[in-house]
Scaffold this active site. Sequence first.
Site, short mmCIF file in Angstrom:
data_model
loop_
_atom_site.label_atom_id
_atom_site.label_comp_id
_atom_site.label_asym_id
_atom_site.label_seq_id
_atom_site.Cartn_x
_atom_site.Cartn_y
_atom_site.Cartn_z
N ASP A 10 11.38 48.02 -0.22
CA ASP A 10 11.39 48.56 1.14
C ASP A 10 12.28 47.68 2.03
O ASP A 10 12.90 46.74 1.55
CB ASP A 10 9.96 48.65 1.70
N ASP B 95 11.58 45.50 4.34
CA ASP B 95 11.17 44.09 4.39
C ASP B 95 11.63 43.34 3.15
O ASP B 95 12.13 42.21 3.24
CB ASP B 95 9.64 44.00 4.47
N GLU C 166 7.95 38.09 -3.88
CA GLU C 166 7.51 38.32 -2.50
C GLU C 166 5.99 38.54 -2.46
O GLU C 166 5.46 39.43 -3.11
CB GLU C 166 8.22 39.56 -1.94
#
Length: 650
Positions: free
Chosen positions: A510, A512, A435
């Site tokens: 988290d 996201d 990510e």
Amino acid sequence: MTEKNYNAKDIVVLEGLDAVRLRPGMYIGTTGIKGMHHLLWEIVDNAIDEISNGFGDTIKITLNTDGSATVEDNGRGIPVDNHPTLHKSGVEVVYTTLHAGGKFNNDNYKFSGGLHGVGASVTNALSKWCNVTVYKDKKEYFIAFHSFMDEDGKMHSGIPVEPLKMVGKTDKSGTKVTFLPDSDMFGNLKFNFETICNRAKELAFLNKGLRIELNDLNTERQEIYHYEGGISDFVEYLVEGKNKLFNKPVYFHAEDKNFDLQVSFIYTDSYTENSFSFVNNIPTIEGGTHETGFKSAFTKVMNEYARNNNILKEKEQNLLGEDFREGITVVLNVKMNNVQFEGQTKTKLGNPEAKTLVENLTIKELSKIFQDKKNATTAEIIVNKAKGAAKVREAAKKAKELTRAKNSAENFNLVGKLAAATSKNRDICELFIVEGDSAGGSAKQGRDRKFQAILPLRGKPLNAEKKRIDQVLANEEIRTIISALNTGIGEDFDLSGLRYNKVIILSDADQDGAHIRAILLTFFFRYMRGLINDGHVFIGLPPLYKVYKKDYVEYVYSDAELPQAIERAGRNYSLQRYKGLGEMNPEQLWETTMDPEKRNLIQVTIEDAAEAEKMVTTLMGDDIEARKAYINEYANFDKEDDFLKNYKKI
Ligand code: 28F
């Protein structure tokens, strides 16, 4: 059902029990929790065989406080008469002889289930003790078996303590078995009530009218599963919370000599196909000849309907199978003899006759259903949905052709983003999907470039649950992943092209990050399921904290472990909390998350495809209320834990 009198002589004897403890893997797969549950399912399978042949209707499963489990049915009771040549009771033969049972002698039972078909003797062989009570002809019989080591250190497994004896009178009829899995084989593993409930529910759906009562005496939990609607209730359960296109599932049941077929299906406004097939109560995850036969028949009957009713005009082409299956949820339940399983995970039906039988029976039954004017609306809804799908398919094909020229330039672009591994050996290569660009950069620097490839993801890839295939394919992030993995997707998926043995999703710890992970897993689940089934998909766990002091460093991966880590560090420690992967420098990222020696990975498995399907739909779908309810049901978990909880940790 014609009753056929059973005699103990009917049991075919093949080999002795000794082999089981020496090679448990050959009989139950593993000596892990799955293997231990297998002991239970062997007994339950026998009870189901008895009930599905028309004798009795209820199975009770109880988890006892001493770690043993009890299974009881209200069938005829295992035969108690003596076997003519073995000179022992039928019960003793069933529990001490490998492969004893109707499975190799089809005269007694029409069909017989059993995952490996090895029978109750395997359960007995791998138990410390096993007690069997038979209620039959107004009498109660009892026999106990035990496993022990003699003075010379030789193991004796599943030995009767004394022959079967009559112990009293009763009005009951049936069989009751209690066994304690041997801790020498399974360590201190405990039965998992939830896992047992899931499979019991599936068995209740697949065997209409069967009642399964489950009790966990350790926690006082109780569940009862009983579905008068059988697989139609299964279909309703699978589409709960989705928008159905018609009210009641279509259902039919057809038989041929030694072959039994049940099908139920419904449509929702989703764009995916959800097929679940079973043979003798065993999920055929990889499909097989029965599915092929059904699909071919379904396409044929529906095209014919569309023609006969002028919904397809003369000049229009036939619709494709995939058009008709967009938005379908279907359960296929086959019972047959001499099954051959094939495929990577032996969950693919190989019998060629199953294709012809399912195809012919489906054509006959489905034509009958749609010739009935009562069902005209249903048929029209299906054909119109398929026409919509065909239109999009055509449009997507045109778009693809137009962009083909552009594609070669784009592919060049992809290579730029992907930091490939130098080795071309797919058995050792790993792909990290990371990510964010900054974490991607650290990963590229920190990796072992020999076998680790890095693919940074910019932004969120789109939610595969809500899109049609053409939109999914148009998404740049998704295309990057598809071209890096080299397996193709959907119908074209082919594992042999795979460039990496491990595909590791690395996202922030988290909300996201959890969302990105859920989206990627949904995509793999929908379009590259073979990747998951074959065990290639992993989730990387980055640390949440670093606890350190002069020359002491410890990385902590969960909030629960933090207090102990602080205690280990002692006074005057420092604490760093990682908000994202991007905060770690290349060395730290390597050390904590990528180094095969030290990292934590979670392997993504689909233990139960139907449950996984429901979970993915709920977590990624439109129904916000259902999602909230799902999350609230696990009040102690946030969405991220909740998701992971459903996957097996390695
Ligand atoms: C709790 C576990 O094992 N139930 C069983 C029966 C009934 C018969 C049977 C079983 C036939 C072909 C072996 C009775 N009367 N529950 C159970 N119920 N086994 S196991 O027969 C033995 C098999 O080979 C039974 C007449 N025919 C069959």
